[in-house]
Design an enzyme around this catalytic site. Structure first.
Site, PDB file in Angstrom:
ATOM      1  N   GLU A 144      46.120  49.907  36.097  1.00  0.00           N
ATOM      2  CA  GLU A 144      44.490  50.103  35.874  1.00  0.00           C
ATOM      3  C   GLU A 144      44.296  49.187  34.380  1.00  0.00           C
ATOM      4  OE1 GLU A 144      41.874  50.395  34.143  1.00  0.00           O
ATOM      5  OE2 GLU A 144      41.426  52.124  33.703  1.00  0.00           O
ATOM      6  N   GLU A 153      40.726  41.623  31.073  1.00  0.00           N
ATOM      7  CA  GLU A 153      41.719  42.140  30.420  1.00  0.00           C
ATOM      8  C   GLU A 153      43.197  41.532  30.999  1.00  0.00           C
ATOM      9  OE1 GLU A 153      41.865  46.642  30.138  1.00  0.00           O
ATOM     10  OE2 GLU A 153      40.140  46.607  28.894  1.00  0.00           O
TER      11      GLU A 153
END
Length: 688
Positions: A144, A153
């Protein structure tokens, strides 16, 4: 080891680097993290669990041991799901040490110590082999690593490395794939966050129009994504110009490439208009068949029955480099380019002989500097004609033919307004070389560069020679300063006003003449989740995480308010708005602290999640502007907030719930203290 943290100093208008203890940085990160929000995201958690169960089953059906690699494990939740689903062993990788330590405790508390190994490293540093962190490569990859933009990210380089070094070829992946969707829209509101519109000024000698420099008009802006809660944007604020189309997809079960690339789709406009904005979001399939799907689609695309509120994944607004007219039915070509961490878009007319290979589009770079000086809400604020008209009305009342005006605000249009409205002379105090440069371009574009003098100096260093030996008869500010994080940080204007006292005429007019701090108790529809303990998540005990967040909040944050743009986060008022403190700019900043205590009555039933605080500026006797509450729109107490400012939210340590007004508590007490030495406000609230 010491940590240096940037904090805005409201007494100097500057960011200052303060030395904090070695544990401050991670306390800050945990206290402000979105872990609680993710653990409260039922839709995400249920679908991850379903996807993990299915992946473990597929591996077992092949007669293999299920070895799981969980990158960015956080609390260890996904690894515990895998172990519960029958995985033989899980390697849970977490780079942030306090989080990895918490994961070890959570895993142990839930009885998975023998099945899950927590590795406190970046995944690119994990080793495989008899003496390595992992005994062998994994055959199930669970991650995740996504943000609102999907790739912001570093998901792509992480997957690329994992496929090369950490997982078997043909591994199962949860999620299995992601798709990024786009929709072309026209929106004056969203476009106003990226371009400056002409400002109309009705002066005594006729209408004047303030225009922005041509390089600002042509500037593509900054490449960073604008991520917002699109579900709070009403359909009346934009016009849909295209269907929703898939821009690109990524299959996480196969080797992933992170190298920069472009994607192109053809769109057929549904109606004619001005293409300005690309709205974007993504979904993930947790399984190869796509039966287990988790979507970020906004309300007009998916039914409200499947709607899940979340703040860790929202939707994206991308600004096209320039407004492009489109005609209904006349195809256009939308190009998305990406590097490892970000995306940007370009729109062109479809040309038959187009060279498919030649679609490199450079990442947008702001060359006009305005996008470096003003963030998107600030552009919106400068484009708010209603707000501007309040300042125009006020200036018309205070300016005279012989007025000598000094403006103190960062990159403000007030000096231009003051000149247009007939001030004899205008000076503007700019805090940075960027704001000086932007204002110079602005004045030049409006042929007034010789009419307004820019002074690049701090207020305390202002000299008579800067002001050509004149005394200031009108001191103006919005006030707005780029370093301000919380509403009261713009009280720097008061400190600046105090510093320039010797240059002010004895009968000086200060605009705004005063400011006031206001407060209201509210019930949030959803924002409460980001600070709410979770207890158990999908049957796993994550209390350790709750304790860790609370401990970090107690370290400092819980006595502080935090900034949130409340137009994105619906709430209802449980009390009437209350004025707490006033700050008189006609006087200098006093030596003593300003404080107040009292109580506010709850007038509606509901859950008191916290207090919202904001500033109002009293420009002249009967005109004021609010940075917070605009109005309460109905009997239910639904609030409308200033969309250009962040309001301060003070979350109560425990929720005060009253089902009926006869329930206790009927009021909340408060104690507010404004420290004039530091410019900071401390506060405390208690149910009565």
């Amino acid at each position: 080891m010491k940590t240096f943290c940037g904090r805005a100093n409201p007494t100097t208008g500057a960011m200052e680097w303060l030395e904090e203890g070695e544990d401050y940085d991670y306390h800050q990160e945990i206290a402000r993290s979105r872990y609680a929000d993710m653990l409260h995201d039922k839709d995400r958690n249920v679908k991850y669990y379903e996807g993990i169960r299915a992946a473990v089953s597929r591996v077992k059906e092949r007669g293999e041991k299920a070895i799981v690699l969980d990158i960015g494990t956080g609390t260890g939740l996904l690894s515990m799901m895998a172990a519960s689903a029958g995985a033989d062993f899980c390697y849970a990788v977490e780079v942030f040490k306090p989080m990895a330590d918490a994961a070890v405790k959570i895993v142990e508390k839930n009885g998975f110590r023998d099945k899950i190994k927590v590795i406190n490293k970046h995944s690119t540093e994990v080793t495989v082999g008899p003496d390595g962190d992992m005994q062998c490569r994994a055959n199930i990859l669970v991650t995740e690593l996504f943000d609102t933009e999907l790739i912001g990210e570093g998901a792509l380089p992480t997957y690329e490395h994992a496929h090369k070094y950490l997982v078997q070829e043909g591994c199962e992946a949860v999620p299995h794939r992601a798709r990024v969707y786009v929709q072309l829209v026209e929106s004056k509101r969203m476009w106003s966050w990226n371009k400056l519109f002409p400002v109309r000024v009705e002066a005594e000698d006729g209408e004047k129009i303030i225009v922005s420099p041509s390089e600002m008009e042509k500037c593509p802006g900054v490449p960073s994504v604008c991520d917002i809660q699109l579900n709070q944007m009403p359909l009346s604020d934009f016009t849909i110009l295209s269907d929703v189309v898939t821009m690109f997809s990524v299959d996480f079960s196969k080797p992933v490439r992170s190298a920069s690339t472009c994607y192109r789709v053809q769109l057929e406009p549904l109606k004619s208009g001005k293409a300005q904005i690309v709205l974007s979001w993504w979904d993930i399939d947790m399984d190869p068949s796509g039966m287990i799907n988790c979507s970020m689609a906004p309300y007009w695309v998916k039914s409200s029955s499947s709607f899940q509120w979340r703040d860790h994944w929202m939707q994206c607004v991308y600004f096209l480099p320039n407004e492009e007219p489109v005609l209904q039915g006349e195809k256009v070509s939308l190009t998305a380019c990406r590097d490892e961490y970000s995306l940007w878009y370009n729109l062109q007319k479809v040309r038959e002989e187009e060279n498919k290979a030649d679609i490199r589009v450079e990442s947008p770079v702001c060359r006009c500097q305005a996008h470096l000086l003003w963030n998107r809400p600030r552009f919106g604020e400068l484009n708010d004609q209603n707000r501007t008209s309040q300042y125009i009305k006020s200036l018309m009342k205070v300016l005279k033919a012989d007025s000598v005006c000094l403006c103190i605000s960062d990159g403000s249009l007030l000096p231009v307004l003051a000149h247009c409205l007939g001030a004899k002379q205008v000076f503007t105090l700019e805090n940075s070389s960027v704001s000086c440069s932007v204002m110079k371009k602005f004045f030049r574009a409006n042929n007034i560069e010789d009419k307004i003098k820019i002074i690049e100096a701090r207020p305390e260093l202002l000299s008579s020679s800067h002001l050509e030996d004149k005394k200031i008869s009108v001191l103006v500010g919005e006030p707005f300063f780029t370093t301000s994080l919380l509403p009261w940080h713009n009280l720097y204007f008061w400190y600046a006003r105090t510093a320039v006292t010797s240059h002010l005429a004895s009968n000086v007019t200060v605009l705004p003449q005063s400011a006031s701090l206001h407060m209201m108790i509210v019930e949030f529809q959803d924002l409460w989740r980001i600070r709410s303990p979770c207890g158990t998540c999908e049957g796993f005990d994550v209390q350790t995480m709750d304790d860790m967040i609370q401990n970090s909040l107690n370290f400092r944050e819980s006595k502080e308010a935090e900034p949130h743009p409340l137009w994105e986060y619906p709430c209802k008022s449980l009390s009437d708005p209350q004025q707490l403190l006033t700050f008189d700019f006609r006087e200098t900043v006093p030596q003593h602290c300003l404080s107040t205590e009292g109580s506010v009555n709850l007038v509606r039933k509901g859950k008191s999640h916290g207090a919202v605080l904001w500033m109002e500026y009293n420009l002249i006797a009967d005109i004021s502007v609010s940075t917070g509450l605009m109005h309460i729109s109905n009997e239910k107490g639904n609030c409308e907030w200033n969309p250009h400012c962040k309001q301060a939210v003070y979350f109560f340590s425990s929720v005060i719930e009253s089902e009926t007004l006869s329930d206790l508590p009927s009021a909340v007490t408060y104690a507010i203290n404004f420290n004039t030495k530091t410019g900071e406000i401390t506060m405390d609230f208690k149910p009565l």
